[in-house]
Scaffold this motif. Structure first.
Motif, mmCIF file in Angstrom:
data_model
loop_
_atom_site.group_PDB
_atom_site.id
_atom_site.type_symbol
_atom_site.label_atom_id
_atom_site.label_comp_id
_atom_site.label_asym_id
_atom_site.label_seq_id
_atom_site.Cartn_x
_atom_site.Cartn_y
_atom_site.Cartn_z
ATOM 1 N N UNK A 24 -50.785 -13.781 8.009
ATOM 2 C CA UNK A 24 -51.469 -15.180 8.133
ATOM 3 C C UNK A 24 -52.000 -15.392 9.337
ATOM 4 N N UNK A 25 -51.601 -14.730 10.348
ATOM 5 C CA UNK A 25 -52.312 -14.809 11.486
ATOM 6 C C UNK A 25 -53.256 -13.840 11.841
ATOM 7 N N UNK A 26 -53.482 -12.815 10.832
ATOM 8 C CA UNK A 26 -54.521 -11.792 11.045
ATOM 9 C C UNK A 26 -54.024 -10.469 12.174
ATOM 10 N N UNK A 27 -52.638 -10.659 12.485
ATOM 11 C CA UNK A 27 -52.433 -9.583 13.461
ATOM 12 C C UNK A 27 -51.707 -8.351 12.623
ATOM 13 N N UNK A 28 -51.926 -7.132 13.133
ATOM 14 C CA UNK A 28 -51.451 -5.914 12.602
ATOM 15 C C UNK A 28 -49.900 -6.094 12.114
ATOM 16 N N UNK A 29 -49.541 -5.413 10.931
ATOM 17 C CA UNK A 29 -47.899 -5.759 10.605
ATOM 18 C C UNK A 29 -47.679 -4.933 9.386
ATOM 19 N N UNK A 64 -29.842 -18.862 24.150
ATOM 20 C CA UNK A 64 -30.828 -17.933 24.794
ATOM 21 C C UNK A 64 -30.906 -18.421 26.327
ATOM 22 N N UNK A 65 -31.664 -17.474 27.066
ATOM 23 C CA UNK A 65 -31.643 -17.534 28.555
ATOM 24 C C UNK A 65 -32.347 -18.708 28.874
ATOM 25 N N UNK A 66 -31.983 -19.518 29.808
ATOM 26 C CA UNK A 66 -32.436 -20.949 30.379
ATOM 27 C C UNK A 66 -34.142 -20.805 30.375
ATOM 28 N N UNK A 67 -34.519 -19.861 31.192
ATOM 29 C CA UNK A 67 -35.934 -19.681 31.017
ATOM 30 C C UNK A 67 -36.877 -19.695 29.956
ATOM 31 N N UNK A 68 -36.097 -18.939 28.936
ATOM 32 C CA UNK A 68 -36.670 -18.968 27.564
ATOM 33 C C UNK A 68 -36.564 -20.035 26.524
ATOM 34 N N UNK A 69 -35.636 -21.127 26.823
ATOM 35 C CA UNK A 69 -35.144 -21.931 25.783
ATOM 36 C C UNK A 69 -36.137 -23.020 25.625
ATOM 37 N N UNK A 70 -36.779 -23.577 26.737
ATOM 38 C CA UNK A 70 -37.809 -24.694 26.547
ATOM 39 C C UNK A 70 -39.016 -24.298 25.511
ATOM 40 N N UNK A 71 -39.254 -22.970 25.552
ATOM 41 C CA UNK A 71 -40.531 -22.642 24.788
ATOM 42 C C UNK A 71 -40.158 -22.163 23.636
ATOM 43 N N UNK A 72 -38.989 -21.821 23.175
ATOM 44 C CA UNK A 72 -38.406 -21.160 21.983
ATOM 45 C C UNK A 72 -38.720 -21.973 20.525
ATOM 46 N N UNK A 73 -38.889 -21.339 19.547
ATOM 47 C CA UNK A 73 -39.002 -22.050 18.361
ATOM 48 C C UNK A 73 -37.808 -21.887 17.553
ATOM 49 N N UNK A 74 -37.367 -22.913 17.136
ATOM 50 C CA UNK A 74 -36.111 -23.054 16.104
ATOM 51 C C UNK A 74 -36.578 -23.024 14.708
ATOM 52 N N UNK A 75 -35.922 -21.711 14.159
ATOM 53 C CA UNK A 75 -36.438 -21.129 12.857
ATOM 54 C C UNK A 75 -35.262 -21.123 11.974
ATOM 55 N N UNK A 76 -35.514 -21.255 10.729
ATOM 56 C CA UNK A 76 -34.425 -20.741 9.900
ATOM 57 C C UNK A 76 -35.094 -19.549 8.872
ATOM 58 N N UNK A 77 -34.559 -18.482 9.089
ATOM 59 C CA UNK A 77 -35.167 -17.292 8.604
ATOM 60 C C UNK A 77 -34.880 -16.910 7.132
ATOM 61 N N UNK A 78 -34.121 -18.159 6.480
ATOM 62 C CA UNK A 78 -33.760 -17.832 5.207
ATOM 63 C C UNK A 78 -34.709 -18.724 4.249
ATOM 64 N N UNK A 79 -35.695 -19.434 4.866
ATOM 65 C CA UNK A 79 -36.691 -20.194 4.290
ATOM 66 C C UNK A 79 -38.082 -19.804 4.640
ATOM 67 N N UNK A 80 -39.020 -19.749 3.790
ATOM 68 C CA UNK A 80 -40.277 -19.151 4.124
ATOM 69 C C UNK A 80 -41.206 -20.734 4.931
ATOM 70 N N UNK A 81 -40.523 -21.719 4.755
ATOM 71 C CA UNK A 81 -41.152 -22.784 5.852
ATOM 72 C C UNK A 81 -41.085 -22.250 7.092
ATOM 73 N N UNK A 82 -40.364 -21.529 7.557
ATOM 74 C CA UNK A 82 -40.343 -21.045 8.959
ATOM 75 C C UNK A 82 -41.764 -20.350 9.317
ATOM 76 N N UNK A 83 -42.251 -19.687 8.270
ATOM 77 C CA UNK A 83 -43.756 -18.883 8.419
ATOM 78 C C UNK A 83 -44.798 -19.981 8.771
ATOM 79 N N UNK A 84 -44.788 -21.088 7.795
ATOM 80 C CA UNK A 84 -45.759 -22.376 8.260
ATOM 81 C C UNK A 84 -45.459 -23.010 9.755
ATOM 82 N N UNK A 85 -44.329 -22.766 9.953
ATOM 83 C CA UNK A 85 -43.934 -23.464 11.250
ATOM 84 C C UNK A 85 -44.338 -22.371 12.379
ATOM 85 N N UNK A 86 -44.325 -21.320 12.155
ATOM 86 C CA UNK A 86 -44.881 -20.251 13.149
ATOM 87 C C UNK A 86 -46.204 -20.320 13.592
ATOM 88 N N UNK A 87 -46.856 -20.538 12.222
ATOM 89 C CA UNK A 87 -48.479 -20.372 12.459
ATOM 90 C C UNK A 87 -48.996 -21.779 12.908
#
Length: 239
Positions: free
Chosen positions: A91-96, A40-63
């Motif tokens: 889960x966050x009540x956003x349009x989707x 990722x670009x350096x300016x975006x790297x610090x705030x980025x979330x590390x996520x594994x899209x193969x597991x639904x645990x990522x959903x809880x991590x995002x929330x």
């Protein structure tokens, strides 16, 4: 003062730049969700979330990770995170789009089963044409076809392709967000070959819109983000 935060989910940095640029144009703060090791670009790297899209645990991590500093929208740039994006946004009540629709679009056989049960013709043909669509509050607001493709069909069906799309979207209960649909003209019927709820597609890289008297150069990524935020996209016209 930082603008609203937008969560962009991607399995690679390949298609990321246009969406980050669109966020900057709209005075939004992009937050990236990507697998570990994604460059990722350096300016975006610090705030980025590390996520594994193969597991639904990522959903809880995002929330959990966005609870104290909420995001205004969740956008899956490529296909891999579409199901995670739908579940997190829901889960966050956003349009989707509903999570079940995201699952179905990732499973070719299940997609065709749902469509055929609803009376929508499906096809396994590889000679398909791509349609880029933005759904807003369950209504098809923007539809862009590959240049000249629908007119080049050997026998153009009498039923408008938008009617077939509307029927397919009702069958899947698509509600809010982008969709890329591959359609095939067979006899007098438009058939659905495949569908993706990812925002990016090679076809849309060159798509440009205009908003009369407001903006004469709106990219597809910007249109996707505007729609995700609930902004008015009814005045978008293809250039």
């Amino acid at each position: 003062m930082p603008g609203k935060r937008i969560l962009l989910l991607t399995s690679s940095a390949r298609d990321l730049d246009p969406y980050v640029e669109a966020c900057e144009k709209l005075a939004l703060t992009p937050v990236i969700g990507a697998p570990p090791g994604t460059r990722l670009p350096p300016l975006l790297r610090d705030e980025a979330l590390e996520l594994d899209f193969s597991t639904r645990d990522s959903v809880l991590k995002i929330v959990t990770e966005t609870q104290d500093d909420p995001v205004a929208a969740v956008i899956a740039i490529d296909e891999a995170p579409t199901a995670i994006a739908a579940r997190a946004a829901s889960m966050m009540g956003l349009p989707c789009h509903p999570p079940k629709a995201a699952d179905a679009c990732l499973d070719h056989d299940e997609l065709h089963r749902i469509l055929e049960a609803a009376g929508v013709a499906a096809s396994a043909s590889q000679h398909s044409q791509v349609l880029a669509v933005l759904v807003n509050d369950r209504k098809l607001r923007v539809c862009v076809s590959t240049v000249g493709s629908l007119k080049q069909a050997v026998a153009t069906p009498s039923t408008p392709v938008t009617d077939v799309l509307a029927s397919a979207f009702r069958a899947l209960d698509l509600r809010h967000g982008p969709a890329h649909v591959e359609v095939v003209a067979q006899r007098d019927t438009w058939c659905i070959a495949s569908m993706s709820l990812a925002a990016a597609h090679p076809f849309t890289e060159l798509v440009r819109f205009t908003i009369p008297l407001v903006d004469d150069d709106v990219s597809w990524p910007e249109a996707v983000i505007r729609n995700a935020l609930g902004l008015d996209i009814s005045r978008l016209y293809t250039k």
